[in-house]
Write a protein that holds these residues in place. Structure first.
Motif, mmCIF file in Angstrom:
data_model
loop_
_atom_site.group_PDB
_atom_site.id
_atom_site.type_symbol
_atom_site.label_atom_id
_atom_site.label_comp_id
_atom_site.label_asym_id
_atom_site.label_seq_id
_atom_site.Cartn_x
_atom_site.Cartn_y
_atom_site.Cartn_z
ATOM 1 N N HIS A 247 0.913 -1.086 0.171
ATOM 2 C CA HIS A 247 -0.026 -0.015 -0.075
ATOM 3 C C HIS A 247 0.932 1.074 0.121
ATOM 4 C CE1 HIS A 247 -2.916 -3.078 1.598
ATOM 5 N NE2 HIS A 247 -3.873 -2.270 0.999
ATOM 6 N N LEU A 248 1.895 1.405 0.806
ATOM 7 C CA LEU A 248 2.814 2.366 0.770
ATOM 8 C C LEU A 248 3.524 2.708 -0.598
ATOM 9 C CD1 LEU A 248 4.480 1.833 4.299
ATOM 10 C CD2 LEU A 248 2.682 3.509 3.991
ATOM 11 N N ALA A 249 3.992 1.507 -1.239
ATOM 12 C CA ALA A 249 4.614 1.623 -2.596
ATOM 13 C C ALA A 249 3.439 2.188 -3.442
ATOM 14 C CB ALA A 249 5.052 0.306 -2.753
ATOM 15 N N THR A 250 2.337 1.553 -3.667
ATOM 16 C CA THR A 250 1.473 2.218 -4.579
ATOM 17 C C THR A 250 0.936 3.618 -4.265
ATOM 18 O OG1 THR A 250 -0.350 1.198 -3.564
ATOM 19 C CG2 THR A 250 0.873 0.026 -5.313
ATOM 20 N N GLY A 251 1.026 4.093 -3.035
ATOM 21 C CA GLY A 251 0.542 5.389 -2.761
ATOM 22 C C GLY A 251 -0.815 5.211 -2.205
ATOM 23 N N ALA A 252 -1.349 3.995 -1.880
ATOM 24 C CA ALA A 252 -2.836 3.846 -1.104
ATOM 25 C C ALA A 252 -2.577 4.026 0.161
ATOM 26 C CB ALA A 252 -3.161 2.312 -1.569
ATOM 27 N N LEU A 253 -1.560 4.191 0.852
ATOM 28 C CA LEU A 253 -1.403 4.638 2.036
ATOM 29 C C LEU A 253 -0.048 5.264 2.064
ATOM 30 C CD1 LEU A 253 -2.004 1.466 4.422
ATOM 31 C CD2 LEU A 253 -3.649 3.641 4.156
ATOM 32 N N ALA A 254 0.198 6.478 2.983
ATOM 33 C CA ALA A 254 1.227 7.153 3.267
ATOM 34 C C ALA A 254 1.537 7.273 4.867
ATOM 35 C CB ALA A 254 1.352 8.297 2.767
ATOM 36 N N GLU A 255 2.703 7.250 5.046
ATOM 37 C CA GLU A 255 3.114 7.627 6.626
ATOM 38 C C GLU A 255 2.934 9.043 7.129
ATOM 39 O OE1 GLU A 255 6.830 5.617 7.966
ATOM 40 O OE2 GLU A 255 6.960 4.832 5.968
ATOM 41 N N ILE A 256 2.359 9.133 8.088
ATOM 42 C CA ILE A 256 1.654 10.556 8.831
ATOM 43 C C ILE A 256 2.351 10.743 9.923
ATOM 44 C CG2 ILE A 256 0.082 9.243 10.358
ATOM 45 C CD1 ILE A 256 -1.920 11.383 9.327
ATOM 46 N N LEU A 257 3.217 10.044 10.503
ATOM 47 C CA LEU A 257 4.134 10.454 11.658
ATOM 48 C C LEU A 257 5.289 9.529 11.681
ATOM 49 C CD1 LEU A 257 1.603 10.298 14.727
ATOM 50 C CD2 LEU A 257 2.688 12.362 13.659
ATOM 51 N N PRO A 258 6.353 10.099 12.291
ATOM 52 C CA PRO A 258 7.585 9.174 12.311
ATOM 53 C C PRO A 258 7.278 7.757 12.900
ATOM 54 C CG PRO A 258 8.043 11.305 13.253
ATOM 55 C CD PRO A 258 6.536 11.289 13.128
ATOM 56 N N ARG A 259 8.045 6.726 12.482
ATOM 57 C CA ARG A 259 7.698 5.310 12.808
ATOM 58 C C ARG A 259 7.933 5.155 14.434
ATOM 59 N NH1 ARG A 259 9.310 1.170 7.981
ATOM 60 N NH2 ARG A 259 8.478 2.079 6.463
ATOM 61 N N PRO A 260 7.235 4.425 15.105
ATOM 62 C CA PRO A 260 7.323 4.263 16.464
ATOM 63 C C PRO A 260 8.648 3.510 16.792
ATOM 64 C CG PRO A 260 5.245 3.496 15.807
ATOM 65 C CD PRO A 260 5.786 3.915 14.365
ATOM 66 N N ARG A 261 9.370 3.781 17.708
ATOM 67 C CA ARG A 261 10.469 3.144 18.191
ATOM 68 C C ARG A 261 10.207 1.564 18.558
ATOM 69 N NH1 ARG A 261 10.856 7.896 20.997
ATOM 70 N NH2 ARG A 261 10.271 6.592 22.895
ATOM 71 N N GLN A 262 8.846 1.585 19.140
ATOM 72 C CA GLN A 262 8.340 -0.131 19.506
ATOM 73 C C GLN A 262 8.333 -0.677 18.235
ATOM 74 O OE1 GLN A 262 6.944 2.679 20.442
ATOM 75 N NE2 GLN A 262 6.183 2.796 22.456
ATOM 76 N N ALA A 263 8.416 -2.115 18.438
ATOM 77 C CA ALA A 263 7.955 -3.085 17.401
ATOM 78 C C ALA A 263 7.168 -4.180 18.056
ATOM 79 C CB ALA A 263 9.170 -3.581 16.698
ATOM 80 N N VAL A 264 6.508 -5.132 17.333
ATOM 81 C CA VAL A 264 5.682 -6.101 17.847
ATOM 82 C C VAL A 264 6.709 -7.564 17.525
ATOM 83 C CG1 VAL A 264 3.739 -7.470 17.543
ATOM 84 C CG2 VAL A 264 3.750 -4.923 17.180
ATOM 85 N N HIS A 265 6.960 -7.911 18.916
ATOM 86 C CA HIS A 265 7.733 -9.318 18.685
ATOM 87 C C HIS A 265 6.800 -10.567 18.790
ATOM 88 C CE1 HIS A 265 11.580 -7.280 19.350
ATOM 89 N NE2 HIS A 265 10.826 -6.331 19.781
ATOM 90 N N PHE A 266 7.172 -11.733 18.122
ATOM 91 C CA PHE A 266 6.374 -12.739 17.883
ATOM 92 C C PHE A 266 7.198 -14.044 18.710
ATOM 93 C CE2 PHE A 266 4.333 -9.891 15.038
ATOM 94 C CZ PHE A 266 2.925 -10.060 15.337
ATOM 95 N N GLU A 267 6.285 -14.923 19.181
ATOM 96 C CA GLU A 267 6.716 -16.174 19.649
ATOM 97 C C GLU A 267 5.961 -17.286 19.329
ATOM 98 O OE1 GLU A 267 6.791 -15.817 23.826
ATOM 99 O OE2 GLU A 267 8.667 -14.154 23.782
ATOM 100 N N ALA A 268 6.525 -18.442 19.129
ATOM 101 C CA ALA A 268 5.705 -19.907 18.933
ATOM 102 C C ALA A 268 5.572 -20.416 20.466
ATOM 103 C CB ALA A 268 6.531 -20.549 18.067
ATOM 104 N N ALA A 269 4.579 -20.743 20.545
ATOM 105 C CA ALA A 269 4.048 -21.307 22.095
ATOM 106 C C ALA A 269 3.489 -22.594 22.247
ATOM 107 C CB ALA A 269 3.364 -20.258 22.728
#
Length: 301
Positions: A247-269
């Motif tokens: 979506h960002l590449a085609t312009g369907a979406l655009a970034e509106i604020l700086p990227r958050p420092r936080q990320a989402v981490h994933f685990e198998a359980a």
């Protein structure tokens, strides 16, 4: 000497699943049979031993002291024999129905490759995949109604065995019309996953960091729907970069604020008490998965 000619491995497996899931109906569903067949197996064992193995407590069937001792003593033997037989055949004959829980982000990144490998290398394994948010998936896993889960973490608990499988960067995005009108220079509605999700926590933290008060805070429990709402609507949202890069590449979406420092981490359980060799084999494979990595200076959500 007591001769038990009619007790077979499937009798012991039946006891183990009733003990784990709490009802004959749940055990029947797990073993792909009927509740009357489960009841008949229990009667056969009780008749053979001459003792009662279960007693009813409300809607649950609970092992008696003798039944509990029988399951505790026989489960390691059953799982050990099952593992030896599967290992001898290099798991070629593995037959099981494995219930997998995953969040949408994991399902859109690492899950397809995981499923393809299982289909190719473990053709006897049937997979039941259900997408959900982290909290209900965690509850299902601990209750024994899910076998493996791919969770937004970190998660921890005495009943869980987990392994990290990667992290996903996040972006603040909005549709091009919102950006053209000045973005957050005006008061905007904000969209998010429901409370208790990592994306919701990052949304609230970064709004506070930038001193922004949204016109309204809406929630939606489906990430793909959330993306479409933001792309075509009047609001903004924190979204997983891996799911919106197109979506960002085609312009369907655009970034509106700086990227958050936080990320989402994933685990198998899986559950710490899990002994099924097929599930343990699949968990070992899941531990080797890698969701797209993020820069080292990002923080966990």
């Amino acid at each position: 000497m007591l001769v038990m000619k009619r007790i077979a491995l499937f009798h012991l497996e039946t006891l183990m699943w009733i003990e784990r899931l709490g009802t004959f109906a749940a055990a029947a569903q797990r073993l792909n049979t009927t509740q009357p067949a489960i009841s008949a197996r229990v009667r056969e064992i009780e008749d053979q031993l001459g003792v009662s193995l279960f007693q009813r407590e409300g809607r649950r069937m609970v092992l008696t002291a003798r039944g509990r001792r029988l399951v505790q003593a026989s489960e390691p033997l059953f799982r050990g024999l099952e593992h030896v037989l599967l290992e001898a055949s290099d798991f070629a004959g593995a037959i099981a129905a494995v219930r997998i829980g995953a969040g949408e982000i994991a399902a859109a990144t690492c899950l397809p490759a995981f499923i393809q490998a299982i289909e190719r290398e473990r053709p006897g394994v049937t997979m039941e995949v259900e997408l959900d948010l982290t909290v209900p998936m965690l509850q299902q896993l601990l209750a024994g109604t899910r076998d493996i889960a791919f969770l937004a973490g970190p998660v921890a608990g005495p009943g869980l065995r987990t392994a990290p499988i990667g992290s996903v960067a996040l972006v603040w995005a909005a549709g091009p019309a919102v950006i053209a009108r000045g973005g957050f220079s005006q008061t905007l509605p904000v969209w998010s996953l429901p409370e208790h999700s990592p994306l919701h926590a990052v949304t609230m933290a970064t709004l506070e960091e930038h001193g922004l008060a949204p016109r309204a805070l809406h929630t939606c429990n489906n990430v793909r729907t959330l993306i479409e709402i933001v792309a075509h609507g009047e609001g903004a949202a924190v979204l997983p970069e891996t799911m919106v890069c197109g979506h960002l590449a085609t312009g369907a979406l655009a970034e509106i604020l700086p990227r958050p420092r936080q990320a989402v981490h994933f685990e198998a359980a899986i559950r710490t008490r899990e002994r099924d060799p097929v599930i343990l084999d699949l968990f070992d494979r899941a531990c080797r998965l890698r969701i797209e990595t993020i820069p080292d200076d990002m923080e966990p959500a």
